[in-house]
Design a protein around this motif. Structure first.
Motif, short mmCIF file in Angstrom:
data_model
loop_
_atom_site.label_atom_id
_atom_site.label_comp_id
_atom_site.label_asym_id
_atom_site.label_seq_id
_atom_site.Cartn_x
_atom_site.Cartn_y
_atom_site.Cartn_z
N GLU A 86 6.13 5.13 7.06
CA GLU A 86 6.29 3.74 6.03
C GLU A 86 5.45 2.54 6.79
O GLU A 86 5.50 2.34 7.99
CB GLU A 86 7.69 3.23 6.16
CG GLU A 86 7.98 2.12 5.38
CD GLU A 86 9.25 1.52 5.64
OE1 GLU A 86 9.64 0.25 5.62
OE2 GLU A 86 10.15 2.34 5.55
N PRO A 112 3.57 -1.26 7.03
CA PRO A 112 3.68 -2.53 6.39
C PRO A 112 2.84 -3.08 5.21
O PRO A 112 1.90 -2.19 4.86
CB PRO A 112 3.51 -3.51 7.57
CG PRO A 112 2.46 -2.65 8.37
CD PRO A 112 2.73 -1.12 8.07
N THR A 113 3.18 -4.23 4.45
CA THR A 113 2.73 -4.61 3.38
C THR A 113 1.39 -5.54 4.06
O THR A 113 1.65 -6.28 4.81
CB THR A 113 3.50 -5.28 2.48
OG1 THR A 113 4.47 -4.59 2.22
CG2 THR A 113 2.80 -5.79 1.29
N VAL A 114 0.18 -5.39 3.29
CA VAL A 114 -0.91 -6.19 3.73
C VAL A 114 -0.61 -7.59 3.28
O VAL A 114 0.00 -7.83 2.33
CB VAL A 114 -2.30 -5.74 3.04
CG1 VAL A 114 -3.45 -6.59 3.34
CG2 VAL A 114 -2.80 -4.28 3.43
N THR A 117 1.30 -9.41 5.15
CA THR A 117 2.62 -9.95 5.51
C THR A 117 2.50 -10.37 6.83
O THR A 117 1.74 -10.18 7.88
CB THR A 117 3.39 -8.68 5.70
OG1 THR A 117 3.76 -8.05 4.41
CG2 THR A 117 4.92 -8.98 5.93
N GLY A 176 7.32 -1.16 10.01
CA GLY A 176 7.42 0.16 9.48
C GLY A 176 8.25 1.18 10.15
O GLY A 176 9.28 0.82 10.95
N GLU A 207 -4.78 -4.75 7.41
CA GLU A 207 -5.11 -3.57 7.00
C GLU A 207 -4.06 -2.58 7.14
O GLU A 207 -3.76 -2.57 8.27
CB GLU A 207 -6.75 -3.23 7.14
CG GLU A 207 -7.27 -2.19 6.67
CD GLU A 207 -8.80 -1.66 7.24
OE1 GLU A 207 -9.13 -0.51 7.04
OE2 GLU A 207 -9.18 -2.52 7.86
N VAL A 208 -3.89 -1.56 6.34
CA VAL A 208 -3.08 -0.29 6.87
C VAL A 208 -3.88 0.88 6.65
O VAL A 208 -4.94 1.02 5.89
CB VAL A 208 -1.58 -0.24 6.07
CG1 VAL A 208 -0.89 -1.55 6.28
CG2 VAL A 208 -2.15 -0.28 4.57
N GLU A 219 -4.43 3.88 4.83
CA GLU A 219 -3.69 4.56 3.72
C GLU A 219 -3.92 6.25 4.07
O GLU A 219 -3.21 6.83 3.20
CB GLU A 219 -4.75 4.20 2.68
CG GLU A 219 -4.81 2.58 2.44
CD GLU A 219 -3.24 2.19 1.54
OE1 GLU A 219 -2.70 2.96 1.22
OE2 GLU A 219 -3.24 0.97 1.60
N ALA A 267 -1.97 0.06 11.29
CA ALA A 267 -2.35 -1.14 10.89
C ALA A 267 -3.43 -1.94 11.66
O ALA A 267 -3.34 -1.80 12.94
CB ALA A 267 -1.08 -2.09 10.64
#
Length: 159
Positions: free
Chosen positions: A70, A72-74, A76, A85, A106-107, A109, A129
């Motif tokens: 999981e 994090p959201t970019v 945030t 996460g 950035e994460v 992907e 991230a």
């Protein structure tokens, strides 16, 4: 004979007219720090205020085969120590905490399709991230590689 006599004079003339070209080397201070919860962050102190976050080799070995990550959201904003996460494996689940405060930029992907990257390359391709540090001083408060190794050898486990 005449050419031999002219060579030293020609060399001097060429040297005088040609500016000295000296290579310049950019020195970067990329360093990695660790948390007691087994996260790492790599930060280039000269280039930007962007750090790369991941879990350590020690953590991935303790988790076993990772099956889900999981992220994090970019964009945030996170505080140091805040959950960003989680990692789930066949043996356990573990939360991921922000080692520093900042904004997630950035994460990785690739971990969505290939969570096993954490097992294969936890401290390189398995990064989680990228974060823009809001307080770079927090980075210096984290554990050095040597201090982290001592922490791991002491048998300390994350909570």
């Amino acid at each position: 004979m005449m050419m031999q006599a002219l060579r030293p004079a020609m060399r001097t003339a060429v040297r005088a007219s040609t500016p000295a070209i000296r290579p310049t080397f950019a020195r970067t201070l990329v360093s990695t720090r660790y948390t007691i919860d087994h996260e790492w962050i790599t930060f280039d102190e000269d280039a930007s205020s962007i750090g790369t976050i991941g879990i350590t080799e020690y953590a991935q070995k303790a988790l076993g085969d990772v099956v889900y990550v999981e992220l994090p959201t970019v964009a945030t904003q996170v505080a140091s120590g805040e959950q960003i996460g989680a990692v789930e494996s066949v043996k356990a689940a573990s939360d991921i905490f922000a080692p520093v405060s900042g904004q997630i930029e950035e994460v990785n992907e690739n971990l969505g399709d290939s969570p096993g990257l954490l097992n294969q390359s936890a401290e390189e391709e398995g990064w989680l991230a990228k974060i823009k540090l809001s307080n770079p001083g927090e980075f210096e408060q984290l554990l050095s590689k040597e201090a982290y190794q001592i922490h791991c050898e002491g048998g300390a486990e994350s909570s």
